[in-house]
Design a protein around this motif. Structure first.
Motif, PDB file in Angstrom:
ATOM      1  N   ALA A  87       0.834  -1.207   0.000  1.00  0.00           N
ATOM      2  CA  ALA A  87       0.000   0.000   0.000  1.00  0.00           C
ATOM      3  C   ALA A  87       0.866   1.254   0.000  1.00  0.00           C
ATOM      4  CB  ALA A  87      -0.912  -0.014   1.221  1.00  0.00           C
ATOM      5  N   GLY A  88       0.426   2.252  -0.757  1.00  0.00           N
ATOM      6  CA  GLY A  88       1.170   3.507  -0.869  1.00  0.00           C
ATOM      7  C   GLY A  88       1.444   4.132   0.496  1.00  0.00           C
ATOM      8  N   PHE A  89       0.417   4.156   1.351  1.00  0.00           N
ATOM      9  CA  PHE A  89       0.587   4.801   2.654  1.00  0.00           C
ATOM     10  C   PHE A  89       1.659   4.094   3.483  1.00  0.00           C
ATOM     11  CE2 PHE A  89      -0.425   5.259   7.169  1.00  0.00           C
ATOM     12  CZ  PHE A  89      -0.388   6.647   7.275  1.00  0.00           C
ATOM     13  N   ASP A  90       1.621   2.769   3.489  1.00  0.00           N
ATOM     14  CA  ASP A  90       2.608   2.003   4.268  1.00  0.00           C
ATOM     15  C   ASP A  90       4.019   2.210   3.731  1.00  0.00           C
ATOM     16  OD1 ASP A  90       0.518   0.986   5.766  1.00  0.00           O
ATOM     17  OD2 ASP A  90       0.288  -0.788   4.503  1.00  0.00           O
ATOM     18  N   LEU A  91       4.111   2.265   2.396  1.00  0.00           N
ATOM     19  CA  LEU A  91       5.421   2.456   1.766  1.00  0.00           C
ATOM     20  C   LEU A  91       5.992   3.832   2.137  1.00  0.00           C
ATOM     21  CD1 LEU A  91       7.292   0.889  -0.108  1.00  0.00           C
ATOM     22  CD2 LEU A  91       6.143   1.931  -2.071  1.00  0.00           C
ATOM     23  N   VAL A  92       5.127   4.846   2.119  1.00  0.00           N
ATOM     24  CA  VAL A  92       5.563   6.197   2.497  1.00  0.00           C
ATOM     25  C   VAL A  92       6.049   6.204   3.950  1.00  0.00           C
ATOM     26  CG1 VAL A  92       4.752   8.561   2.956  1.00  0.00           C
ATOM     27  CG2 VAL A  92       4.156   7.434   0.804  1.00  0.00           C
ATOM     28  N   CYS A  93       5.284   5.593   4.848  1.00  0.00           N
ATOM     29  CA  CYS A  93       5.680   5.579   6.267  1.00  0.00           C
ATOM     30  C   CYS A  93       7.064   4.957   6.437  1.00  0.00           C
ATOM     31  CB  CYS A  93       4.676   4.786   7.101  1.00  0.00           C
ATOM     32  SG  CYS A  93       3.098   5.611   7.269  1.00  0.00           S
ATOM     33  N   ALA A  94       7.260   3.799   5.817  1.00  0.00           N
ATOM     34  CA  ALA A  94       8.542   3.092   5.986  1.00  0.00           C
ATOM     35  C   ALA A  94       9.683   3.886   5.353  1.00  0.00           C
ATOM     36  CB  ALA A  94       8.441   1.701   5.367  1.00  0.00           C
ATOM     37  N   LEU A  95       9.397   4.555   4.241  1.00  0.00           N
ATOM     38  CA  LEU A  95      10.438   5.348   3.574  1.00  0.00           C
ATOM     39  C   LEU A  95      10.800   6.578   4.417  1.00  0.00           C
ATOM     40  CD1 LEU A  95      12.179   5.595   1.030  1.00  0.00           C
ATOM     41  CD2 LEU A  95      10.296   6.787  -0.089  1.00  0.00           C
ATOM     42  N   LEU A  96       9.789   7.204   5.015  1.00  0.00           N
ATOM     43  CA  LEU A  96      10.056   8.377   5.865  1.00  0.00           C
ATOM     44  C   LEU A  96      10.913   7.969   7.064  1.00  0.00           C
ATOM     45  CD1 LEU A  96       6.651  10.327   5.894  1.00  0.00           C
ATOM     46  CD2 LEU A  96       8.675  10.763   4.496  1.00  0.00           C
ATOM     47  N   GLU A  97      10.657   6.795   7.582  1.00  0.00           N
ATOM     48  CA  GLU A  97      11.435   6.314   8.719  1.00  0.00           C
ATOM     49  C   GLU A  97      12.919   6.231   8.333  1.00  0.00           C
ATOM     50  OE1 GLU A  97       9.493   2.991  10.567  1.00  0.00           O
ATOM     51  OE2 GLU A  97      11.300   2.565  11.736  1.00  0.00           O
ATOM     52  N   ARG A  98      13.177   5.739   7.133  1.00  0.00           N
ATOM     53  CA  ARG A  98      14.574   5.649   6.681  1.00  0.00           C
ATOM     54  C   ARG A  98      15.133   7.040   6.381  1.00  0.00           C
ATOM     55  NH1 ARG A  98      15.350   0.295   2.874  1.00  0.00           N
ATOM     56  NH2 ARG A  98      14.657  -1.233   4.422  1.00  0.00           N
ATOM     57  N   MET A  99      14.294   7.901   5.810  1.00  0.00           N
ATOM     58  CA  MET A  99      14.785   9.237   5.437  1.00  0.00           C
ATOM     59  C   MET A  99      15.026  10.129   6.653  1.00  0.00           C
ATOM     60  SD  MET A  99      12.802   9.941   1.862  1.00  0.00           S
ATOM     61  CE  MET A  99      13.671  11.470   1.504  1.00  0.00           C
ATOM     62  N   ALA A 100      14.409   9.784   7.767  1.00  0.00           N
ATOM     63  CA  ALA A 100      14.663  10.551   8.999  1.00  0.00           C
ATOM     64  C   ALA A 100      16.117  10.370   9.408  1.00  0.00           C
ATOM     65  CB  ALA A 100      13.729  10.071  10.110  1.00  0.00           C
ATOM     66  N   LYS A 101      16.703   9.242   9.003  1.00  0.00           N
ATOM     67  CA  LYS A 101      18.105   8.971   9.350  1.00  0.00           C
ATOM     68  C   LYS A 101      19.038   9.658   8.362  1.00  0.00           C
ATOM     69  CE  LYS A 101      17.041   4.651  11.634  1.00  0.00           C
ATOM     70  NZ  LYS A 101      16.046   3.769  11.006  1.00  0.00           N
ATOM     71  N   SER A 102      18.644   9.697   7.082  1.00  0.00           N
ATOM     72  CA  SER A 102      19.537  10.267   6.057  1.00  0.00           C
ATOM     73  C   SER A 102      19.449  11.797   6.025  1.00  0.00           C
ATOM     74  CB  SER A 102      19.182   9.711   4.674  1.00  0.00           C
ATOM     75  OG  SER A 102      17.932  10.229   4.255  1.00  0.00           O
ATOM     76  N   GLY A 103      18.311  12.350   6.449  1.00  0.00           N
ATOM     77  CA  GLY A 103      18.136  13.807   6.432  1.00  0.00           C
ATOM     78  C   GLY A 103      17.770  14.361   5.056  1.00  0.00           C
ATOM     79  N   ASP A 104      17.582  13.482   4.051  1.00  0.00           N
ATOM     80  CA  ASP A 104      17.178  13.943   2.715  1.00  0.00           C
ATOM     81  C   ASP A 104      15.786  14.590   2.782  1.00  0.00           C
ATOM     82  OD1 ASP A 104      19.483  13.063   1.458  1.00  0.00           O
ATOM     83  OD2 ASP A 104      18.667  11.068   1.044  1.00  0.00           O
ATOM     84  N   GLY A 105      15.593  15.666   2.008  1.00  0.00           N
ATOM     85  CA  GLY A 105      14.365  16.451   2.098  1.00  0.00           C
ATOM     86  C   GLY A 105      13.160  15.813   1.405  1.00  0.00           C
ATOM     87  N   VAL A 106      11.975  16.131   1.961  1.00  0.00           N
ATOM     88  CA  VAL A 106      10.712  15.629   1.406  1.00  0.00           C
ATOM     89  C   VAL A 106       9.805  16.834   1.169  1.00  0.00           C
ATOM     90  CG1 VAL A 106       8.746  14.082   1.806  1.00  0.00           C
ATOM     91  CG2 VAL A 106      10.943  13.612   2.931  1.00  0.00           C
ATOM     92  N   PHE A 107       9.131  16.872   0.009  1.00  0.00           N
ATOM     93  CA  PHE A 107       8.165  17.939  -0.268  1.00  0.00           C
ATOM     94  C   PHE A 107       6.768  17.321  -0.296  1.00  0.00           C
ATOM     95  CE2 PHE A 107       5.732  21.152  -2.313  1.00  0.00           C
ATOM     96  CZ  PHE A 107       6.393  22.359  -2.094  1.00  0.00           C
ATOM     97  N   LEU A 108       5.819  17.964   0.403  1.00  0.00           N
ATOM     98  CA  LEU A 108       4.446  17.455   0.466  1.00  0.00           C
ATOM     99  C   LEU A 108       3.553  18.314  -0.413  1.00  0.00           C
ATOM    100  CD1 LEU A 108       4.194  17.087   4.382  1.00  0.00           C
ATOM    101  CD2 LEU A 108       5.145  15.458   2.716  1.00  0.00           C
ATOM    102  N   PHE A 109       2.975  17.706  -1.432  1.00  0.00           N
ATOM    103  CA  PHE A 109       2.171  18.455  -2.402  1.00  0.00           C
ATOM    104  C   PHE A 109       0.792  17.803  -2.523  1.00  0.00           C
ATOM    105  CE2 PHE A 109       1.636  19.162  -7.251  1.00  0.00           C
ATOM    106  CZ  PHE A 109       0.777  20.230  -7.030  1.00  0.00           C
ATOM    107  N   GLY A 110      -0.253  18.564  -2.157  1.00  0.00           N
ATOM    108  CA  GLY A 110      -1.611  18.079  -2.364  1.00  0.00           C
ATOM    109  C   GLY A 110      -2.491  18.285  -1.159  1.00  0.00           C
ATOM    110  N   ALA A 111      -3.755  17.909  -1.300  1.00  0.00           N
ATOM    111  CA  ALA A 111      -4.814  18.003  -0.288  1.00  0.00           C
ATOM    112  C   ALA A 111      -5.254  19.465  -0.084  1.00  0.00           C
ATOM    113  CB  ALA A 111      -4.390  17.351   1.017  1.00  0.00           C
ATOM    114  N   LYS A 112      -6.267  19.617   0.761  1.00  0.00           N
ATOM    115  CA  LYS A 112      -6.861  20.946   0.980  1.00  0.00           C
ATOM    116  C   LYS A 112      -5.881  21.853   1.728  1.00  0.00           C
ATOM    117  CE  LYS A 112     -11.604  19.691   0.496  1.00  0.00           C
ATOM    118  NZ  LYS A 112     -12.359  18.606   1.117  1.00  0.00           N
TER     119      LYS A 112
END
Ligand code: UDP
Length: 249
Positions: A87-112
């Motif tokens: 699932a997309g949501f689960d994949l995002v969660c697990a990826l963010l967990e790894r990216m919290a260690k690397s410090g690479d930036g994330v941009f959030l685009f969408g929703a109200k």
């Protein structure tokens, strides 16, 4: 690694475990060039069946995972079962967990308006060290798009989460792929709403029993039209299997 995919109504879905999909996503975040990950559910595949542009976009993705138990069943009907739901949501969660260690930036685009900022706050709480480099809501005029691309690029983010709903998010990513400096774009629908708390994921027991769809329906019966697409999807997959068996003879 050779690509192992299954063709479902014209969409090539990766036959991949969650763990391998996560490793691949992490690798794409670190690689130059703008990669794309999509997570089609039955609704998205039905949309792509009748929309060649959408089909081509999904088929040109670096990774296209089976989101939704309906897609997992479809792969069984077609006698080439995918190992599990990714699932997309689960994949995002697990990826963010790894990216919290690397410090690479994330941009959030969408929703109200306001939702991406609320999601940012939740992500920072859940993944200490995560670098949310910028946010933009998903309600814009076409003439605002170059400015949004500029905002994403100047944020220095490596991962772009595009949450505009399907097929808008997939088409937006494909349109601006060449102009974006991020390494990976993911089209992940209602993910920001779930983080922000404006939409809820089903309790774990529903997910475990593959009944997330039922929970969503009970919570929001006005989505009945969207659920009616499910039996139609199964019928189409059965027809597709018959057609394929004939042409394979
Ligand atoms: N959305 C958006 N711009 C639009 C249309 C929708 O940002 O023009 C957002 C909407 O607010 C929601 C997300 O797209 O946050 C996806 O909604 P949906 O429930 O369709 O997600 P899905 O079920 O596809 O994951």
């Amino acid at each position: 690694m050779s690509k192992n995919t299954i063709n479902i109504l014209g969409v090539e879905v990766d036959s991949i475990t969650f763990r391998d999909a996560l490793d691949k996503a992490e690798q794409l975040v670190k690689s130059q060039g703008t990669s794309m990950i999509f997570t089609p559910n039955p609704e998205i595949i039905m949309c792509a069946k009748d929309d060649a542009e959408m089909r081509n976009i999904l088929n040109s993705a670096d990774l296209c995972t089976a989101d939704g138990i309906g897609v997992v069943y479809a792969s069984k009907i077609l006698k080439k079962p995918v190992p599990e739901r990714v699932a997309g949501f689960d994949l995002v969660c697990a990826l963010l967990e790894r990216m919290a260690k690397s410090g690479d930036g994330v941009f959030l685009f969408g929703a109200k308006p306001g939702v991406a900022e609320a999601a940012k706050a939740k992500m920072e709480e859940k993944y200490p060290g995560i670098n949310i480099a910028g946010c933009n809501d998903g309600y814009f005029k076409p003439e605002d798009e170059p400015q949004i691309v500029e905002k994403i690029n100047s944020s220095g983010a490596k991962l772009l989460l595009v949450c505009l709903g399907a097929p808008k998010q997939e088409k937006w990513i494909a349109k601006y792929r060449e102009k974006l400096n991020v390494n990976l774009c993911m089209g992940v629908g209602g993910t920001l709403d779930v983080f922000a708390g404006t939409a809820k994921r089903a309790p774990k027991i529903f997910i475990k029993l593959n009944l997330e769809w039922a929970y969503r329906f009970l919570k929001n019966p006005s989505r009945i039209g969207r659920f009616a697409a499910l039996p139609k999807f199964v019928i189409e997959v059965v027809k597709f299997r018959k057609k394929k068996a004939k042409s394979d003879k």
